[in-house]
Design an enzyme around this catalytic site. Structure first.
Site, PDB file in Angstrom:
ATOM      1  N   SER A  29       0.815  -1.220   0.000  1.00  0.00           N
ATOM      2  CA  SER A  29       0.000   0.000   0.000  1.00  0.00           C
ATOM      3  C   SER A  29       0.841   1.260   0.000  1.00  0.00           C
ATOM      4  O   SER A  29       1.658   1.471   0.899  1.00  0.00           O
ATOM      5  CB  SER A  29      -0.853   0.072   1.277  1.00  0.00           C
ATOM      6  OG  SER A  29      -1.911  -0.814   1.198  1.00  0.00           O
ATOM      7  N   HIS A  60      -3.117   0.422  -5.047  1.00  0.00           N
ATOM      8  CA  HIS A  60      -2.646  -0.845  -5.633  1.00  0.00           C
ATOM      9  C   HIS A  60      -2.971  -0.846  -7.118  1.00  0.00           C
ATOM     10  O   HIS A  60      -4.128  -0.982  -7.501  1.00  0.00           O
ATOM     11  CB  HIS A  60      -3.315  -2.044  -4.953  1.00  0.00           C
ATOM     12  CG  HIS A  60      -2.829  -2.278  -3.572  1.00  0.00           C
ATOM     13  ND1 HIS A  60      -1.808  -3.138  -3.276  1.00  0.00           N
ATOM     14  CD2 HIS A  60      -3.196  -1.728  -2.407  1.00  0.00           C
ATOM     15  CE1 HIS A  60      -1.581  -3.117  -1.982  1.00  0.00           C
ATOM     16  NE2 HIS A  60      -2.411  -2.273  -1.432  1.00  0.00           N
ATOM     17  N   HIS A  82      -5.820  -8.742  -1.942  1.00  0.00           N
ATOM     18  CA  HIS A  82      -5.926  -9.105  -0.536  1.00  0.00           C
ATOM     19  C   HIS A  82      -7.054 -10.109  -0.342  1.00  0.00           C
ATOM     20  O   HIS A  82      -8.037 -10.120  -1.082  1.00  0.00           O
ATOM     21  CB  HIS A  82      -6.218  -7.865   0.314  1.00  0.00           C
ATOM     22  CG  HIS A  82      -5.131  -6.841   0.286  1.00  0.00           C
ATOM     23  ND1 HIS A  82      -5.026  -5.911  -0.715  1.00  0.00           N
ATOM     24  CD2 HIS A  82      -4.093  -6.612   1.137  1.00  0.00           C
ATOM     25  CE1 HIS A  82      -3.967  -5.149  -0.488  1.00  0.00           C
ATOM     26  NE2 HIS A  82      -3.388  -5.552   0.624  1.00  0.00           N
ATOM     27  N   TYR A  84      -9.247 -10.018   1.967  1.00  0.00           N
ATOM     28  CA  TYR A  84     -10.510  -9.342   2.326  1.00  0.00           C
ATOM     29  C   TYR A  84     -11.273  -8.826   1.102  1.00  0.00           C
ATOM     30  O   TYR A  84     -12.432  -8.440   1.214  1.00  0.00           O
ATOM     31  CB  TYR A  84     -10.268  -8.190   3.323  1.00  0.00           C
ATOM     32  CG  TYR A  84      -9.351  -7.093   2.829  1.00  0.00           C
ATOM     33  CD1 TYR A  84      -9.748  -6.211   1.837  1.00  0.00           C
ATOM     34  CD2 TYR A  84      -8.077  -6.951   3.359  1.00  0.00           C
ATOM     35  CE1 TYR A  84      -8.903  -5.218   1.376  1.00  0.00           C
ATOM     36  CE2 TYR A  84      -7.227  -5.963   2.909  1.00  0.00           C
ATOM     37  CZ  TYR A  84      -7.652  -5.099   1.917  1.00  0.00           C
ATOM     38  OH  TYR A  84      -6.809  -4.122   1.459  1.00  0.00           O
ATOM     39  N   GLU A  85     -10.630  -8.813  -0.064  1.00  0.00           N
ATOM     40  CA  GLU A  85     -11.352  -8.393  -1.274  1.00  0.00           C
ATOM     41  C   GLU A  85     -12.294  -9.503  -1.755  1.00  0.00           C
ATOM     42  O   GLU A  85     -13.076  -9.272  -2.681  1.00  0.00           O
ATOM     43  CB  GLU A  85     -10.361  -8.017  -2.377  1.00  0.00           C
ATOM     44  CG  GLU A  85      -9.609  -6.721  -2.078  1.00  0.00           C
ATOM     45  CD  GLU A  85      -8.509  -6.437  -3.070  1.00  0.00           C
ATOM     46  OE1 GLU A  85      -8.819  -6.011  -4.202  1.00  0.00           O
ATOM     47  OE2 GLU A  85      -7.323  -6.659  -2.734  1.00  0.00           O
ATOM     48  N   ALA A 112       2.367  -2.104   4.269  1.00  0.00           N
ATOM     49  CA  ALA A 112       2.092  -1.085   5.281  1.00  0.00           C
ATOM     50  C   ALA A 112       1.559  -1.825   6.497  1.00  0.00           C
ATOM     51  O   ALA A 112       0.807  -2.796   6.351  1.00  0.00           O
ATOM     52  CB  ALA A 112       1.043  -0.114   4.753  1.00  0.00           C
ATOM     53  N   MET A 210      -2.618  -6.818   6.910  1.00  0.00           N
ATOM     54  CA  MET A 210      -3.646  -7.674   6.297  1.00  0.00           C
ATOM     55  C   MET A 210      -3.133  -8.386   5.041  1.00  0.00           C
ATOM     56  O   MET A 210      -3.910  -8.721   4.153  1.00  0.00           O
ATOM     57  CB  MET A 210      -4.863  -6.822   5.908  1.00  0.00           C
ATOM     58  CG  MET A 210      -5.423  -5.972   7.033  1.00  0.00           C
ATOM     59  SD  MET A 210      -6.728  -4.881   6.440  1.00  0.00           S
ATOM     60  CE  MET A 210      -6.930  -3.782   7.836  1.00  0.00           C
ATOM     61  N   SER A 211      -1.836  -8.605   4.962  1.00  0.00           N
ATOM     62  CA  SER A 211      -1.295  -9.166   3.710  1.00  0.00           C
ATOM     63  C   SER A 211      -0.052  -9.991   4.003  1.00  0.00           C
ATOM     64  O   SER A 211       0.189 -10.420   5.127  1.00  0.00           O
ATOM     65  CB  SER A 211      -0.954  -8.025   2.746  1.00  0.00           C
ATOM     66  OG  SER A 211       0.146  -7.287   3.236  1.00  0.00           O
ATOM     67  N   ASN A 234       1.337   3.714  10.947  1.00  0.00           N
ATOM     68  CA  ASN A 234       0.540   4.253  12.064  1.00  0.00           C
ATOM     69  C   ASN A 234       0.803   3.427  13.312  1.00  0.00           C
ATOM     70  O   ASN A 234       1.263   2.285  13.223  1.00  0.00           O
ATOM     71  CB  ASN A 234      -0.960   4.168  11.712  1.00  0.00           C
ATOM     72  CG  ASN A 234      -1.374   2.748  11.359  1.00  0.00           C
ATOM     73  OD1 ASN A 234      -1.141   2.277  10.239  1.00  0.00           O
ATOM     74  ND2 ASN A 234      -1.945   2.038  12.313  1.00  0.00           N
ATOM     75  N   HIS A 246      -7.517   4.549   6.097  1.00  0.00           N
ATOM     76  CA  HIS A 246      -6.646   4.160   4.988  1.00  0.00           C
ATOM     77  C   HIS A 246      -5.889   5.374   4.454  1.00  0.00           C
ATOM     78  O   HIS A 246      -4.753   5.250   3.993  1.00  0.00           O
ATOM     79  CB  HIS A 246      -7.493   3.511   3.884  1.00  0.00           C
ATOM     80  CG  HIS A 246      -6.673   2.938   2.755  1.00  0.00           C
ATOM     81  ND1 HIS A 246      -5.696   1.978   2.944  1.00  0.00           N
ATOM     82  CD2 HIS A 246      -6.679   3.206   1.425  1.00  0.00           C
ATOM     83  CE1 HIS A 246      -5.140   1.674   1.780  1.00  0.00           C
ATOM     84  NE2 HIS A 246      -5.719   2.414   0.838  1.00  0.00           N
TER      85      HIS A 246
HETATM   86  N1  HPA Z   1      -3.722  -2.653  11.088  1.00  0.00           N
HETATM   87  C1  HPA Z   1      -3.851  -3.487  10.050  1.00  0.00           C
HETATM   88  N2  HPA Z   1      -3.367  -3.241   8.844  1.00  0.00           N
HETATM   89  C2  HPA Z   1      -2.712  -2.087   8.666  1.00  0.00           C
HETATM   90  C3  HPA Z   1      -2.532  -1.159   9.704  1.00  0.00           C
HETATM   91  C4  HPA Z   1      -3.075  -1.447  10.984  1.00  0.00           C
HETATM   92  O1  HPA Z   1      -2.958  -0.682  11.969  1.00  0.00           O
HETATM   93  N3  HPA Z   1      -1.826  -0.107   9.178  1.00  0.00           N
HETATM   94  C5  HPA Z   1      -1.585  -0.415   7.879  1.00  0.00           C
HETATM   95  N4  HPA Z   1      -2.118  -1.604   7.557  1.00  0.00           N
END
Ligand code: HPA
Length: 275
Positions: A29, A60, A82, A84-85, A112, A210-211, A234, A246
């Site tokens: 990402s 993406h 991903h 989740y898609e 990310a 998530m990847s 973050n 996001h």
């Molecule tokens: N959690 C899950 N996936 C993420 C995060 C997060 O805090 N930041 C970037 N991708």
């Protein structure tokens, strides 16, 4: 079946370019702009590649690039799909299997992630030492293709130390703040609750996303050496004082882009002699 599909995918890609990649790169990402550093021979939209799914997420792009970084011939997945898609876990991992079938020896995965350690600041990078699969599934579930890899792959050194050390060397040269830690993957698409973040911390996770884990599993299955780096975009939920979005993820990734690009370029170029 999988082997036949891979043969079709590979023969299409090889009909577009004679380049034989040694290193695969997966851009996460907001990190897709690394592709500007590749002397690109061909850029193939995923939608044209047999058996590839197309990513639906902003940040993406969905191109396979073949080219060089320095002297290293690379294949780069600019954009990933991903779980989740709504794709099956096997299709999430399929582009990585394709890189392996194209002949790469080393795979660099980027993503990310939210930081769990108190000393992690948005914009820091984290060398992935190991991972925890909390996705509740595994891309190797189903019949095993013995010609691709073993039924029960060993994951003791899913991210070989020599590649971690090499990344560390280049992060130091570029004076980029970094950590080393355990990446924990959940399915998403919700960010975690603060209670889940505490739970992941107790499990030994350093960052959450998530990847990546499905790709790393199939790469290990097929005997590819993997190295991974997370951009801590973050502080994870509950550690951060504000709500997650996001936009924050892609904005932080953008801020560190220049440093990230310089590091990845030198690192990948140095892999030309690792074959
Ligand atoms: N959690 C899950 N996936 C993420 C995060 C997060 O805090 N930041 C970037 N991708």
């Amino acid at each position: 079946m999988l082997v036949e599909k891979l043969t079709q995918t590979v023969s299409y890609i090889q009909s577009q370019s004679a380049l034989r990649p040694q290193v695969g790169i997966i851009l996460g990402s907001g990190l897709g702009s690394f592709s500007s550093q590749i002397q690109t021979e061909v850029s193939i939209p995923y939608k044209d590649i047999p058996h590839f799914s197309v990513p639906s997420i902003e940040g993406h792009r969905g191109h396979l690039l073949l080219g060089h970084v320095g002297k290293t011939p690379v294949a780069c997945l600019q954009g990933r799909i991903h779980y989740y898609e709504g794709h099956s876990i096997a299709s999430v991992a399929y582009p990585t299997r394709t890189l392996a079938a194209l002949g790469i020896k080393t795979l660099l995965v980027t993503n990310a992630a939210g930081g769990l350690q108190l000393n992690m600041e948005p914009g820091d990078l984290m060398i992935i030492k190991d991972h925890i699969n909390l996705m509740g599934t595994n891309p190797l579930i189903g019949a095993n293709e013995a010609s691709l890899g073993p039924r029960f792959p060993d994951m003791t050194e899913a991210y070989p130390l020599e590649l971690q050390d090499k990344m560390e060397h280049f992060l130091r040269i570029h004076k980029i703040p970094y950590h080393k830690g355990v990446y924990c993957a959940l399915t998403g698409p919700t960010y975690e609750t603060p209670a889940e973040v505490n739970y992941i911390k107790l499990l030994g996770g350093s960052a959450v996303g998530m990847s990546t884990v499905p790709e790393v599993i199939v790469a290990n299955h097929m005997g590819i050496k993997v190295c991974g780096v997370s951009c801590i975009t973050n502080k994870a939920a509950g550690i951060s004082k504000h709500k997650l979005s996001h936009d924050e993820v892609t904005e932080t990734a953008k801020k560190v882009e220049a440093q990230f690009i310089a590091f990845v370029k030198d690192f990948v170029a140095s892999l030309s002699s690792v074959q």
